[in-house]
Write a protein that holds these residues in place. Structure first.
Motif, short mmCIF file in Angstrom:
data_model
loop_
_atom_site.label_atom_id
_atom_site.label_comp_id
_atom_site.label_asym_id
_atom_site.label_seq_id
_atom_site.Cartn_x
_atom_site.Cartn_y
_atom_site.Cartn_z
N LYS A 63 0.85 -1.18 0.00
CA LYS A 63 0.00 0.00 0.00
C LYS A 63 0.89 1.24 0.00
O LYS A 63 1.85 1.31 0.77
CB LYS A 63 -0.92 0.02 1.22
N ILE A 64 0.55 2.20 -0.85
CA ILE A 64 1.36 3.41 -1.02
C ILE A 64 0.47 4.63 -0.87
O ILE A 64 -0.61 4.72 -1.47
CB ILE A 64 2.03 3.45 -2.40
N ILE A 103 6.95 2.73 -8.76
CA ILE A 103 5.93 1.69 -8.94
C ILE A 103 6.08 1.04 -10.32
O ILE A 103 6.06 -0.20 -10.44
CB ILE A 103 4.53 2.28 -8.77
N ARG A 145 0.00 -4.37 -10.80
CA ARG A 145 -0.86 -3.29 -10.32
C ARG A 145 -1.95 -3.83 -9.41
O ARG A 145 -2.34 -3.16 -8.43
CB ARG A 145 -1.48 -2.54 -11.52
N LEU A 191 -1.39 -3.93 -5.67
CA LEU A 191 -1.14 -2.68 -4.97
C LEU A 191 -2.41 -1.93 -4.60
O LEU A 191 -3.44 -2.04 -5.27
CB LEU A 191 -0.26 -1.77 -5.82
N ILE A 222 -3.04 2.07 -4.08
CA ILE A 222 -2.40 3.36 -4.26
C ILE A 222 -3.40 4.46 -3.97
O ILE A 222 -4.49 4.50 -4.57
CB ILE A 222 -1.86 3.52 -5.69
N SER A 234 -3.89 8.78 -3.37
CA SER A 234 -3.32 10.12 -3.47
C SER A 234 -4.32 11.11 -2.88
O SER A 234 -5.33 10.71 -2.29
CB SER A 234 -3.00 10.46 -4.93
N LEU A 247 0.81 8.31 -11.57
CA LEU A 247 0.72 7.00 -10.93
C LEU A 247 0.25 5.91 -11.88
O LEU A 247 -0.18 4.84 -11.44
CB LEU A 247 -0.19 7.10 -9.71
N SER A 256 0.39 2.77 -14.35
CA SER A 256 1.19 1.56 -14.20
C SER A 256 2.02 1.23 -15.43
O SER A 256 2.97 0.45 -15.36
CB SER A 256 0.30 0.36 -13.86
#
Length: 302
Positions: free
Chosen positions: A45-46, A64, A75, A78, A80, A82, A118, A120
């Motif tokens: 997790k980002i 990434i 992808r 993950l 993600i 923002s 972001l 992929s």
């Protein structure tokens, strides 16, 4: 939050997994390397933001994409997230939109920049999406906050899977929840004494299946880090105090932002939580006493 003291241990049950999000604020030109290091260590997790003042979102994306290209992750592996940050939180000389743009234009431009940063695949934005987009903070008025939320809702569920908000009070969160078509899925707040650890707000989140994410978990809690419950877990499970604190926070149902810049700490933090879980399972009476003592520190009026 009276139910916390009576709840089963989330740590023992395994509900803490995966409870870390790698935080990318303040990483500057090291961002790409650190994101790849975090993914290599096992973070999936980002957290980032379209806020060049504190985040290098384009470097998060580069890290990434390189990890995906090298076969380290896909992808789909993950999560993600923002953020849209208002002009008040931006560097006036470096922001993803013009500060005099209408709110709708600001948000669309900010989201477009995040989807591009972001993505992929290097040569395509067509399939780019965010797992969550947060309002970095409520806007100056509740009406503007509602407007911003409504604009973000137009992206759900295709380009943005879920919405959230950071730095929010309980009354504002309740107002958004009551008015929103797509309810908040995430709240990201400071977890520290000045807010009394957000006890009523976290109770609201628990009731409405909203994930509560904490930041400043270590830096905002120097006394908590040296508290008796944390020391007992640290000594019992043979882990650093920081890992012991993380484990006790996880047990409250909280997802923790971890922004370490040390590869050694990345590995130690991820490996340490299972060690605490194993110790807690083998020493359930001691663990129950310890988590009760921890609750009395962070939820003294529950």
């Amino acid at each position: 939050m009276a139910s916390s003291a009576e709840a089963h241990s989330r740590l023992i049950s395994g509900e803490y997994e995966p409870a870390f999000i790698y935080g990318t604020a303040w990483k500057k030109d090291r961002t790409k390397k650190l994101v790849k290091g975090a993914l290599n260590a096992g973070f999936r997790k980002i957290d980032t933001a379209a806020q060049p003042r504190h985040y290098q979102e384009h470097l998060v994306g580069e890290g990434i994409r390189e990890a995906i290209k090298e076969g380290l992750v896909t992808r789909k592996d993950l999560y993600i997230q923002s953020k849209y940050t208002t002009p008040a939180g931006q560097d006036a000389n470096n922001m993803p939109y013009h500060p005099l743009d209408p709110l709708e234009t600001q948000i669309h431009t900010s989201v477009a920049s995040s989807l591009k940063n972001l993505r992929s695949q290097e040569d395509s934005e067509a399939d780019s999406y965010l797992d969550c987009l947060l309002l970095h903070s409520p806007l100056p008025t509740i009406e503007q906050t509602f407007q911003a939320w409504s604009i973000l809702e137009t992206y759900v569920p295709d380009k943005i899977r879920a919405l959230g908000i950071s730095n929010v009070s309980l009354p504002v969160l309740q107002a958004i929840y009551d008015s929103a078509k797509f309810k908040p899925s995430v709240v990201q707040n400071r977890f520290y004494p000045a807010t009394r650890y957000d006890v009523p707000l976290r109770a609201f989140c628990s009731k409405h299946s909203i994930s509560y994410q904490s930041f400043w978990t270590l830096t905002g809690n120097p006394k908590l880090l040296k508290s008796k419950p944390v020391t007992l877990v640290s000594q019992g499970a043979s882990v650093d105090a920081s890992v012991a604190l993380y484990a006790l926070v996880f047990d409250l149902g909280i997802v923790v932002l971890n922004g370490t810049t040390s590869t050694e700490h990345m590995d130690a933090d991820l490996a340490g939580i299972p060690k605490v879980r194993q110790w807690a399972f083998k020493n359930q009476q001691k663990w129950a006493q310890t988590r009760k003592a921890f609750l009395q520190v962070v939820e003294p009026y529950s």
